[in-house]
Enzyme design. Structure first.
Site, PDB file in Angstrom:
ATOM      1  N   GLU A  89       0.809  -1.214   0.000  1.00  0.00           N
ATOM      2  CA  GLU A  89       0.000   0.000   0.000  1.00  0.00           C
ATOM      3  C   GLU A  89       0.847   1.271   0.000  1.00  0.00           C
ATOM      4  O   GLU A  89       0.460   2.271  -0.610  1.00  0.00           O
ATOM      5  CB  GLU A  89      -0.967  -0.002   1.195  1.00  0.00           C
ATOM      6  CG  GLU A  89      -2.120  -0.991   1.059  1.00  0.00           C
ATOM      7  CD  GLU A  89      -1.711  -2.442   1.334  1.00  0.00           C
ATOM      8  OE1 GLU A  89      -0.606  -2.669   1.873  1.00  0.00           O
ATOM      9  OE2 GLU A  89      -2.505  -3.351   1.020  1.00  0.00           O
ATOM     10  N   HIS A 158     -10.589  -4.905   8.815  1.00  0.00           N
ATOM     11  CA  HIS A 158     -11.352  -4.718   7.580  1.00  0.00           C
ATOM     12  C   HIS A 158     -12.587  -3.854   7.840  1.00  0.00           C
ATOM     13  O   HIS A 158     -13.544  -3.896   7.076  1.00  0.00           O
ATOM     14  CB  HIS A 158     -11.823  -6.059   7.005  1.00  0.00           C
ATOM     15  CG  HIS A 158     -10.740  -6.908   6.415  1.00  0.00           C
ATOM     16  ND1 HIS A 158      -9.670  -7.357   7.130  1.00  0.00           N
ATOM     17  CD2 HIS A 158     -10.581  -7.410   5.154  1.00  0.00           C
ATOM     18  CE1 HIS A 158      -8.890  -8.097   6.355  1.00  0.00           C
ATOM     19  NE2 HIS A 158      -9.421  -8.146   5.151  1.00  0.00           N
TER      20      HIS A 158
END
Lengths: 355, 351
Positions: A89, A158
């Site tokens: 990321e 998440h």
């Protein structure tokens, strides 16, 4: 990470709403779309309109993203403009900064909110500051898409509500749509801005269908009142807006007329819109998923208080996640503001007596 | 897995006039660098990151670039690179003067990004920018055989950062036209390379990414130019990234607030520093008759004049108007920020 993500991907993805619709930039009339299809349509239109717009991220190409938000885009626009990156990321965001320096408008996807943490450095120290550092010479037109918030019993990390960080970062703008209509128009708006925008998609709402009016986007800045009311203002964003609308329906049965304000922009927040609503209702409850302490609810409450202190009938109430890590799926319903907790908040505000 | 090709130094030796030009630049850099430390002691600059000993590495690597179309991504110790790239020096020094973090120069005009304090962060930017050059070529229907190329500066310390791994991996995957230029100067503040770089060489890591690498004497400007030229040729021609590891030595402190006496001795410095890059070049040019003593004196006088002019410009540099704090946060300023700017003006300027 992608394997884990794929296991929780809900079933029932259809083909893109309409291949024909994806071939036209100027959409007219209205269409019933789920939010994931609405964002997909907005991205297609942005890519069609701006040859320098790019979509990048993990699994966004051939797969179309684990939530299928980028479904069909690589096929239509080519692997140069819609491309998979390695699983990193910081790399995705750092590369986006460089692409912006080269004159492109990257639209990176971070696959799940919690995977944004490895990219925080690039977001905070680079993307948010480059325009400032270079005195405007190297602007950062980057639209960072993050499937966000809880509500689908996903694995750890998440279900984060990252506005608790990003709404505090100078140089960023943060927006979260609550409906397919908002998602389509806010994405098209965000992805044509010259500044970095964090676009937080409420993943629990991805599959809910609603009408998208292509002819009338409505206002694209600030908040919107999604249900007018007289007795109290519920302030929410993302996935909590739909829940607050449910609460308003239930409260109406008891004769309580609740106004629901979808804040939408979490940075900058719409001080004038909050003031306009609460100066009318004189009571407010702010609802969010993130932990309470130093959450955005405190900023909302203070903004309301500064504008409406003289007329408020009660302190602004907060109904939020608790100061705990987002828990496992089986405890999610205990953690997230639910209908009962929001109703209790409303009750506290209505029953408040000045000491 | 394909093995990374070996990178050999560019075959063309540097002509005498180019070596003289490099000597002139390096002499200017040394004068300015030495003076900047003095300026800090005199209160002209709040702080400075000296680069003495790295003149050949910085000037030589930028010399290998086409500054009209390539782009340089420095860290915070690249004054020599900035000078070689033609960046306006008072505007560059503005960052050390605490006038504006990032300096006052236009990064797009000089194709030289602002200094980077979170080292390694800009390596990924270079990869993204380089990828943009590939996309430009594809969009415009040009072959990817003559690409604008990014020069990324990093040190042995930065090589420990995860972003360097991500940058090298991304660059290898996307075959971006970038040159990772590692100035291995022996020290990351107080920690020596042997406690920083597992395996002992950043260049050796290239093999794992399929990126060709070259390790060279960073105190020999000709070696730096020829090695970097080979790396740039590789990247520019569309073959993907390359790594140059220039072995050099940070002769000075990490910064003007550092005390190297706490972690190394003068004997260590004398033993490890290697040849002074400027003195050795001067001796070579004197020995082969390219320069005589008068020419050397003239070059030093020119450097002294340049340093003096830069100092006067830096001293004359006033603070920026406070309104700029609010002006440059966004391209599209927010209402909240406008209000804060107004409040600031009312309460601090009493208007």
């Amino acid at each position: 990470m992608s394997n884990l993500s794929a296991t929780i991907e809900p079933t029932g993805h259809a083909a893109p709403a309409s291949e024909d619709a994806m071939d036209t930039v100027t959409r007219t009339g209205s269409e019933t779309l789920s939010m994931n299809k609405a964002i997909n349509a907005a991205l297609a239109d942005v890519l069609a309109e701006n040859p320098r717009a790019l979509v990048l991220g993990e699994d966004v190409g051939q797969l179309g993203g684990v939530f299928r938000i980028t479904d069909g885009l690589q096929k239509r626009f080519g692997a140069e403009r819609v491309f998979d990156t390695p699983l990193a990321e910081s790399g995705i965001l750092g590369m986006s900064v460089g692409l912006a320096m080269a004159g492109y408008h990257p639209i990176p996807e971070v696959q799940f909110d919690g995977f944004t943490y490895p990219a925080i450095n690039q977001i905070v120290t680079q993307m948010a500051r480059m325009n400032f550092r270079t005195r405007g010479a190297l602007p950062m037109p980057i639209t960072l898409r993050i499937p966000s918030f809880g509500g689908i019993q996903s694995p750890e990390l998440h279900s984060e509500s990252l506005e608790y960080i990003f709404a505090h970062v100078a140089g960023l703008k943060v927006v979260s749509p609550s409906s397919p209509h908002q998602a389509y128009h806010l994405m098209r708006h965000a992805a044509t801005r010259p500044d970095p925008v964090v676009f937080m998609e409420p993943k629990s709402r991805y599959w809910q269908k609603d009408t998208v009016d292509f002819d009338d986007p409505g206002t694209l800045e600030g908040s919107v009142v999604v249900r007018p009311g007289r007795h109290l203002t519920l302030v929410a964003w993302g996935g909590m807006v739909a829940r607050c609308l449910q609460v308003a329906e239930l409260a109406a049965e008891d004769g309580i007329d609740v106004e629901v304000l979808d804040l939408r922009w979490l940075k900058p927040i719409d001080a004038a819109g909050l003031a306009a609503s609460v100066s009318k209702t004189r009571r407010a409850v702010v609802v969010h998923e993130a932990p309470r302490s130093a959450g955005l609810g405190a900023e909302v409450a203070q903004t309301i208080t500064e504008a409406c202190f003289g007329t408020l009938k009660a302190p602004v109430e907060r109904v939020t996640g608790f100061d705990v890590p987002f828990p496992s799926g089986s405890l999610e319903a205990e953690y997230l503001p639910n209908i009962d907790r929001i109703l209790y908040g409303i009750q506290r505000v209505l029953e408040y007596q000045r000491g | 897995m394909t093995e990374a090709p070996r990178l050999e130094p560019h075959s063309t030796a540097l002509p005498a006039d180019e070596l003289v030009e490099l000597y002139r630049l390096m002499t200017k850099v040394r004068h300015l660098d030495t003076s900047a430390i003095a300026w800090q002691r005199q209160g002209i600059l709040p702080g400075y990151a000296p680069m003495q000993g790295q003149e050949a590495a910085q000037v030589g690597s930028v010399r290998a670039m086409d500054t009209g179309r390539d782009f340089v991504f420095p860290t915070y110790r690249e004054m020599g690179a900035a000078l070689a790239a033609g960046v306006d020096m008072p505007e560059f020094m503005a960052t050390h003067k605490a006038t504006w973090n990032g300096g006052l120069y236009d990064a797009t005009k000089y194709r030289f990004t602002p200094i980077q304090t979170v080292i390694a962060g800009s390596a990924l930017h270079a990869v993204g920018w380089g990828h943009g050059q590939r996309l430009d070529a594809i969009r415009e229907g040009r072959p990817e055989t003559d690409l604008p190329t990014a020069l990324i500066f990093l040190g042995d310390g930065a090589s420990s950062q995860g972003d360097i791994h991500e940058a090298m991996n991304f660059a290898g995957i996307f075959k971006t036209p970038v040159v990772f230029f590692v100035q291995n100067n022996g020290w990351a503040i107080s920690v020596p390379t042997e406690q920083q770089v597992a395996g002992g060489s950043v260049a050796a890591r290239g093999a794992g990414y399929g990126i060709p690498a070259i390790k060279l004497d960073g105190n020999d400007v000709e070696a730096v130019v020829r090695g970097t030229r080979a790396a740039v040729e590789h990247a520019r021609s569309g073959k993907g990234p390359a790594i140059v590891e220039a072995m050099t030595y940070r002769r000075g402190p990490h910064s003007t607030s550092d005390d190297p006496g706490r972690y190394r001795t003068l004997e260590d410095e004398r033993r490890d520093a290697g040849a002074d890059p400027i003195e050795s070049l001067r001796d070579r040019l004197l020995a082969d008759g390219t320069l005589d003593a008068d020419a050397v004196t003239a070059i030093q006088a020119e450097a002294a004049d340049f340093e003096e002019a830069t100092r006067l410009a830096v001293q004359a540099q006033g603070p920026r108007p406070g309104a700029e704090m609010f002006e440059y946060v966004y391209q599209e300023q927010t209402e909240a920020l406008k209000q804060q700017a107004t409040q600031w003006r009312e309460e601090s300027e009493h208007v």
